[in-house]
Write a protein that holds these residues in place. Structure first.
Motif, PDB file in Angstrom:
ATOM      1  N   CYS A  39      -0.157 -17.595   0.145  1.00 14.72           N
ATOM      2  CA  CYS A  39       0.679 -16.891  -0.836  1.00 14.72           C
ATOM      3  C   CYS A  39       0.202 -15.455  -0.933  1.00 14.72           C
ATOM      4  N   LEU A  40       1.133 -14.518  -0.814  1.00 18.48           N
ATOM      5  CA  LEU A  40       0.833 -13.093  -0.957  1.00 18.48           C
ATOM      6  C   LEU A  40       1.430 -12.602  -2.269  1.00 18.48           C
ATOM      7  N   LEU A  41       0.584 -12.046  -3.138  1.00 19.48           N
ATOM      8  CA  LEU A  41       1.040 -11.465  -4.392  1.00 19.48           C
ATOM      9  C   LEU A  41       1.262  -9.970  -4.209  1.00 19.48           C
ATOM     10  N   LEU A  42       2.400  -9.485  -4.652  1.00 16.48           N
ATOM     11  CA  LEU A  42       2.711  -8.059  -4.618  1.00 16.48           C
ATOM     12  C   LEU A  42       2.481  -7.481  -6.009  1.00 16.48           C
ATOM     13  N   ARG A  43       1.624  -6.492  -6.081  1.00 17.50           N
ATOM     14  CA  ARG A  43       1.299  -5.842  -7.353  1.00 17.50           C
ATOM     15  C   ARG A  43       1.646  -4.366  -7.258  1.00 17.50           C
ATOM     16  N   GLY A  44       1.835  -3.760  -8.406  1.00 18.38           N
ATOM     17  CA  GLY A  44       2.101  -2.331  -8.440  1.00 18.38           C
ATOM     18  C   GLY A  44       2.983  -1.980  -9.613  1.00 18.38           C
ATOM     19  N   PRO A  45       3.009  -0.702  -9.995  1.00 22.29           N
ATOM     20  CA  PRO A  45       3.827  -0.279 -11.133  1.00 22.29           C
ATOM     21  C   PRO A  45       5.313  -0.349 -10.819  1.00 22.29           C
ATOM     22  N   ASN A  46       6.123  -0.255 -11.853  1.00 18.67           N
ATOM     23  CA  ASN A  46       7.564  -0.184 -11.655  1.00 18.67           C
ATOM     24  C   ASN A  46       7.899   0.996 -10.750  1.00 18.67           C
ATOM     25  N   GLY A  47       8.813   0.750  -9.802  1.00 19.47           N
ATOM     26  CA  GLY A  47       9.204   1.808  -8.893  1.00 19.47           C
ATOM     27  C   GLY A  47       8.357   1.899  -7.642  1.00 19.47           C
ATOM     28  N   SER A  48       7.380   1.016  -7.494  1.00 18.09           N
ATOM     29  CA  SER A  48       6.497   1.085  -6.326  1.00 18.09           C
ATOM     30  C   SER A  48       7.074   0.370  -5.112  1.00 18.09           C
ATOM     31  N   GLY A  49       8.219  -0.318  -5.273  1.00 18.79           N
ATOM     32  CA  GLY A  49       8.893  -0.902  -4.117  1.00 18.79           C
ATOM     33  C   GLY A  49       8.732  -2.395  -3.947  1.00 18.79           C
ATOM     34  N   LYS A  50       8.246  -3.095  -4.963  1.00 21.27           N
ATOM     35  CA  LYS A  50       8.028  -4.548  -4.836  1.00 21.27           C
ATOM     36  C   LYS A  50       9.347  -5.279  -4.590  1.00 21.27           C
ATOM     37  N   THR A  51      10.337  -5.011  -5.440  1.00 23.86           N
ATOM     38  CA  THR A  51      11.642  -5.665  -5.280  1.00 23.86           C
ATOM     39  C   THR A  51      12.297  -5.267  -3.968  1.00 23.86           C
ATOM     40  N   THR A  52      12.197  -3.996  -3.603  1.00 26.95           N
ATOM     41  CA  THR A  52      12.817  -3.531  -2.359  1.00 26.95           C
ATOM     42  C   THR A  52      12.154  -4.175  -1.152  1.00 26.95           C
ATOM     43  N   LEU A  53      10.843  -4.377  -1.205  1.00 26.41           N
ATOM     44  CA  LEU A  53      10.161  -5.063  -0.115  1.00 26.41           C
ATOM     45  C   LEU A  53      10.681  -6.490   0.028  1.00 26.41           C
ATOM     46  N   LEU A  54      10.850  -7.197  -1.083  1.00 28.31           N
ATOM     47  CA  LEU A  54      11.376  -8.559  -1.013  1.00 28.31           C
ATOM     48  C   LEU A  54      12.799  -8.569  -0.453  1.00 28.31           C
ATOM     49  N   LEU A  55      13.619  -7.629  -0.896  1.00 24.73           N
ATOM     50  CA  LEU A  55      14.992  -7.547  -0.387  1.00 24.73           C
ATOM     51  C   LEU A  55      15.009  -7.225   1.106  1.00 24.73           C
ATOM     52  N   THR A  56      14.059  -6.420   1.555  1.00 23.88           N
ATOM     53  CA  THR A  56      13.956  -6.110   2.974  1.00 23.88           C
ATOM     54  C   THR A  56      13.579  -7.359   3.764  1.00 23.88           C
ATOM     55  N   LEU A  57      12.594  -8.101   3.275  1.00 26.97           N
ATOM     56  CA  LEU A  57      12.169  -9.321   3.958  1.00 26.97           C
ATOM     57  C   LEU A  57      13.267 -10.379   3.946  1.00 26.97           C
ATOM     58  N   ALA A  58      14.170 -10.298   2.945  1.00 35.82           N
ATOM     59  CA  ALA A  58      15.297 -11.227   2.876  1.00 35.82           C
ATOM     60  C   ALA A  58      16.475 -10.759   3.725  1.00 35.82           C
ATOM     61  N   ASN A  59      16.307  -9.643   4.433  1.00 39.37           N
ATOM     62  CA  ASN A  59      17.355  -9.065   5.281  1.00 39.37           C
ATOM     63  C   ASN A  59      18.567  -8.597   4.484  1.00 39.37           C
ATOM     64  N   THR A  60      18.325  -8.236   3.228  1.00 35.34           N
ATOM     65  CA  THR A  60      19.389  -7.675   2.391  1.00 35.34           C
ATOM     66  C   THR A  60      19.401  -6.159   2.451  1.00 35.34           C
TER      67      THR A  60
END
Length: 211
Positions: A39-60
């Motif tokens: 399991c990889l945990l993504l940490r970081g402040p708002n706007g650091s790209g956590k959601t965008t990284l997940l959307l990228t990995l989901a091919n969205t």
């Protein structure tokens, strides 16, 4: 393969991956790998790209640079990931059971039965209730139940503990831990701590806000 292993041994590998939207990068070049039972945990402040990284990995969302691949994937096996976003995607006029039946039909009836999944997340007694009457925490539990009714190796979880109480946090920990036991892998973006019984199964990737 262990006796409990359900999923094929897949590994998600990213190399020089830059994620962003509208041509604007939100992350530095990222290189990481997540293998079976990790399991990889993504940490970081708002706007650091956590959601965008997940959307990228989901091919969205398309990456701005670099590449990633789910190595070991059988191209004929069908979709191998669940993306559980911060919105629960629930139809309020359908019952709790009807919502989950819908997602099981869409994603494939490869996991446990819908009523068993509702029992697992603590919503069994509410199966026939219109989903619009659920609390925020109950709605999140219903979204998590989708992970159980259709088996997929990779879980991409965006703030999976949102609106959950202490029992809900413990439920999520059990679900992730069991998924890893079966040879699955998970990536979770979260501000809340997630602690698995075996800390060796977890790694953390910290994303920094870009100027």
């Amino acid at each position: 393969m262990t006796q409990r292993q359900v999923f094929p041994p897949l590994t998600l590998v990213a190399t020089g991956l830059v994620c962003g939207r509208g041509g604007i990068g939100l992350t530095a070049a990222l290189s990481f790998s997540v293998g079976p039972g990790q399991c990889l945990l993504l940490r970081g402040p708002n706007g650091s790209g956590k959601t965008t990284l997940l959307l990228t990995l989901a091919n969205t969302v398309a990456p701005l640079a670099g590449a990633f691949a789910l190595e070991g994937q059988d191209p004929d096996a069908g979709p191998q990931l669940h993306h559980c976003g911060h919105r629960n995607a629930i139809k309020p006029r359908l019952s709790v059971l009807e919502n989950l039946d819908f997602w099981r039909a869409v994603n494939g009836a490869t996991g446990i039965a819908t009523r068993a999944a509702l029992d697992e997340v603590g919503l069994g007694p509410l199966a026939d209730l219109d989903a619009g009457y659920l609390s925020a925490g109950q709605s999140r539990r219903l979204a998590l139940a989708r992970l159980l009714v259709s088996h997929r190796s990779l879980w991409l979880l965006d703030e999976p503990t949102a609106a959950l109480d202490l029992d809900g946090h413990a439920l999520l920990t059990r679900l992730i831990d069991r998924h890893l036991d079966m040879g699955g892998l998970a990536i979770a973006a979260t501000h809340d701590p997630i602690t698995l019984p075996d800390p060796a199964r977890m790694e953390t990737l910290v994303l920094g806000a870009r100027p």
